[in-house]
Design an enzyme around this catalytic site. Structure first.
Site, PDB file in Angstrom:
ATOM      1  N   GLU A  82       6.773  28.265  -9.565  1.00 51.85           N
ATOM      2  CA  GLU A  82       7.686  27.756  -9.326  1.00 51.85           C
ATOM      3  C   GLU A  82       8.290  27.519 -11.009  1.00 51.85           C
ATOM      4  O   GLU A  82       7.300  27.151 -11.923  1.00 51.85           O
ATOM      5  CB  GLU A  82       7.808  26.291  -8.823  1.00 51.85           C
ATOM      6  CG  GLU A  82       7.323  26.318  -7.350  1.00 51.85           C
ATOM      7  CD  GLU A  82       6.813  24.834  -6.991  1.00 51.85           C
ATOM      8  OE1 GLU A  82       6.135  24.686  -6.157  1.00 51.85           O
ATOM      9  OE2 GLU A  82       7.407  23.702  -7.533  1.00 51.85           O
ATOM     10  N   SER A  83       9.678  27.768 -11.159  1.00 53.09           N
ATOM     11  CA  SER A  83      10.175  27.384 -12.187  1.00 53.09           C
ATOM     12  C   SER A  83      10.056  28.327 -13.569  1.00 53.09           C
ATOM     13  O   SER A  83       8.938  29.150 -13.448  1.00 53.09           O
ATOM     14  CB  SER A  83      10.045  26.118 -12.973  1.00 53.09           C
ATOM     15  OG  SER A  83      10.320  25.222 -12.027  1.00 53.09           O
ATOM     16  N   GLU A 133      16.956  28.379  -4.768  1.00 55.32           N
ATOM     17  CA  GLU A 133      17.215  27.032  -4.908  1.00 55.32           C
ATOM     18  C   GLU A 133      18.838  26.777  -5.264  1.00 55.32           C
ATOM     19  O   GLU A 133      19.238  27.461  -5.990  1.00 55.32           O
ATOM     20  CB  GLU A 133      16.523  26.272  -5.943  1.00 55.32           C
ATOM     21  CG  GLU A 133      16.566  25.057  -5.866  1.00 55.32           C
ATOM     22  CD  GLU A 133      15.377  24.078  -6.550  1.00 55.32           C
ATOM     23  OE1 GLU A 133      14.137  23.950  -5.909  1.00 55.32           O
ATOM     24  OE2 GLU A 133      15.450  24.032  -7.814  1.00 55.32           O
ATOM     25  N   ASN A 193       4.004  24.455 -10.680  1.00 60.77           N
ATOM     26  CA  ASN A 193       5.196  24.249 -11.282  1.00 60.77           C
ATOM     27  C   ASN A 193       4.838  24.414 -12.825  1.00 60.77           C
ATOM     28  O   ASN A 193       4.076  23.676 -13.418  1.00 60.77           O
ATOM     29  CB  ASN A 193       5.653  22.738 -11.221  1.00 60.77           C
ATOM     30  CG  ASN A 193       7.183  22.700 -11.479  1.00 60.77           C
ATOM     31  OD1 ASN A 193       7.547  23.335 -12.528  1.00 60.77           O
ATOM     32  ND2 ASN A 193       7.674  21.573 -10.998  1.00 60.77           N
ATOM     33  N   GLU A 213       2.904  20.777  -4.705  1.00 63.18           N
ATOM     34  CA  GLU A 213       3.137  21.269  -6.066  1.00 63.18           C
ATOM     35  C   GLU A 213       2.220  20.721  -7.017  1.00 63.18           C
ATOM     36  O   GLU A 213       1.895  19.441  -6.910  1.00 63.18           O
ATOM     37  CB  GLU A 213       4.536  20.739  -6.567  1.00 63.18           C
ATOM     38  CG  GLU A 213       4.853  21.018  -7.724  1.00 63.18           C
ATOM     39  CD  GLU A 213       6.432  20.792  -8.006  1.00 63.18           C
ATOM     40  OE1 GLU A 213       7.359  21.346  -7.553  1.00 63.18           O
ATOM     41  OE2 GLU A 213       6.527  19.766  -8.957  1.00 63.18           O
ATOM     42  N   LYS A 266      20.881  23.980  -6.250  1.00 58.93           N
ATOM     43  CA  LYS A 266      20.649  22.872  -7.399  1.00 58.93           C
ATOM     44  C   LYS A 266      21.826  22.704  -8.298  1.00 58.93           C
ATOM     45  O   LYS A 266      22.130  23.506  -8.998  1.00 58.93           O
ATOM     46  CB  LYS A 266      19.486  23.175  -8.311  1.00 58.93           C
ATOM     47  CG  LYS A 266      19.204  21.833  -9.210  1.00 58.93           C
ATOM     48  CD  LYS A 266      17.815  21.889  -9.889  1.00 58.93           C
ATOM     49  CE  LYS A 266      17.647  23.365 -10.723  1.00 58.93           C
ATOM     50  NZ  LYS A 266      15.999  23.076 -11.516  1.00 58.93           N
ATOM     51  N   LYS A 290      13.756  19.721  -0.830  1.00 61.05           N
ATOM     52  CA  LYS A 290      13.326  19.396  -2.473  1.00 61.05           C
ATOM     53  C   LYS A 290      13.688  18.128  -2.759  1.00 61.05           C
ATOM     54  O   LYS A 290      14.614  17.687  -3.021  1.00 61.05           O
ATOM     55  CB  LYS A 290      13.989  20.456  -3.449  1.00 61.05           C
ATOM     56  CG  LYS A 290      13.340  20.525  -4.887  1.00 61.05           C
ATOM     57  CD  LYS A 290      12.120  21.199  -4.898  1.00 61.05           C
ATOM     58  CE  LYS A 290      11.738  21.442  -6.355  1.00 61.05           C
ATOM     59  NZ  LYS A 290      12.399  22.458  -7.315  1.00 61.05           N
TER      60      LYS A 290
END
Length: 260
Positions: free
Chosen positions: A217-218, A55, A187, A166, A57, A117
Site C-alpha cells: 500500500e502507498s 482508491e 503500508n 494493515e 481519495k 477505508k
C-alpha cells in the site's frame, strides 16, 4: 501527539455520535446489510484483473486537497473499467474529506469489491461498514491491540466481510497475525510522519505467512514497482494518490495498466 493519535481521538467522538443516530438494530435494516459480499481473494487473483485496489481519495492530512472536482461514481467506474480488482473508498470526513455516502454510491455503481477505508476502532463500525455496502474492512495494527483485532475481525467474519490488516513494521505484523484475516497489507507510508518507502514492503514480504494475500500500500507510482512487488510475492497493490492527482483518475489508471 502525532496525526494518527489525533485521528483516533476524533474518531471516538465520531463513533459515539453515529451510535446516537443509528443503533446496530437500525443498521441491520439497511438495504445493503442483506447483500452477499464479494470475495476479495477471487477478484484479487482473477486473471482478467490487475491486482490493483484503486482508491477514491479527495484529500490527505499530508498533501491537503488532492482532487475534489470529480464524483465517486465517475472515478470508481473508470477504475473498474481499467481492471481494478477492488475499490478503496475513504469514509473519514474530518481528515480525508471522505463520506459514508461515497461508499454507498461506489457500491451501487460497481460490481467489484469495495473496501471501507477508515480508522476502525469499534465493533459498531464493522456493522456500519456492512450496512453501507462494504465487502472489505481495514484494520490498522498501529491503532489496535491484538485483542481488538481479534474482536473486530471475528465480527467482520460473522457478517461475511473480508478483512485486510494493515501493518507498518515487523513488530506490528508479528503481534497481529490471527486466522480471521484474509489479507495483510504493508503500508509503505509511516503514519506518524507520512514519509514513504516501498522498501518497507520488500522487508516484510518474507515474514507474511503464505496463508494470507499480500498487499503493498502507498508509494506506488511506477508500473515497474508492481512488477518487482509481484516477484516478491505480493498479490495486490493499493494505489490512490497517483491516480487521484490527475484530472481523470480512471484514465490515469488505464494508462498505468497499459504499461504493466
Amino acid at each position: 501527539m502525532n496525526i494518527l493519535d489525533k485521528i483516533v481521538l476524533h474518531k471516538k467522538v465520531e463513533v459515539q455520535a453515529a451510535k446516537e443516530l443509528y443503533t446496530i438494530a437500525d443498521l441491520q435494516k439497511f438495504e445493503n446489510f442483506e447483500r452477499e459480499t464479494y470475495s476479495f481473494k477471487d477478484f484479487l487473483l482473477a486473471p482478467d484483473r490487475t491486482g490493483i485496489i484503486a482508491e477514491f481519495k479527495r484529500k490527505s492530512p499530508s498533501k491537503g486537497i488532492i482532487n475534489d472536482q470529480v464524483t465517486v461514481e465517475e472515478v470508481t467506474n473508470g477504475y473498474a473499467d481499467a481492471g481494478a480488482s477492488a475499490l478503496s473508498v475513504l469514509t473519514d470526513h474530518s481528515f480525508f474529506m471522505g463520506d459514508k455516502a461515497d461508499l454507498v454510491k461506489a457500491r451501487k455503481a460497481n460490481t467489484i469489491p469495495v473496501l471501507r477505508k477508515d480508522f476502525m476502532i469499534d465493533e459498531y463500525q464493522v456493522f456500519e461498514a456492512k450496512a453501507l455496502g462494504a465487502d472489505i474492512i481495514l484494520l490498522i495494527a498501529a491503532i489496535l491491540t491484538p485483542q481488538e483485532i481479534q474482536l473486530l475481525s471475528s465480527t467482520a467474519k460473522k457478517l461475511g466481510l473480508n478483512v485486510l490488516l494493515e501493518v507498518h513494521n515487523l513488530e506490528e505484523l508479528q503481534r497481529s497475525i490471527i486466522p480471521n484475516l484474509d489479507a495483510i497489507g504493508v503500508n509503505n507510508r509511516n503514519l506518524a510522519d507520512f514519509t514513504v518507502s516501498v522498501e518497507t514492503s520488500y522487508q516484510l514480504a518474507e515474514h507474511i505467512p503464505t496463508d494470507f494475500l499480500k498487499i503493498s500500500e502507498s508509494a506506488i507510482s511506477d508500473p515497474e514497482t508492481i512488477k518487482q512487488l509481484k516477484k516478491a510475492g505480493f498479490n495486490g497493490f493499493l494505489i490512490g494518490e497517483n491516480f487521484m492527482k490527475e484530472k481523470n483518475p480512471g484514465g490515469a489508471m488505464k494508462e498505468f495498466v497499459a504499461k504493466l
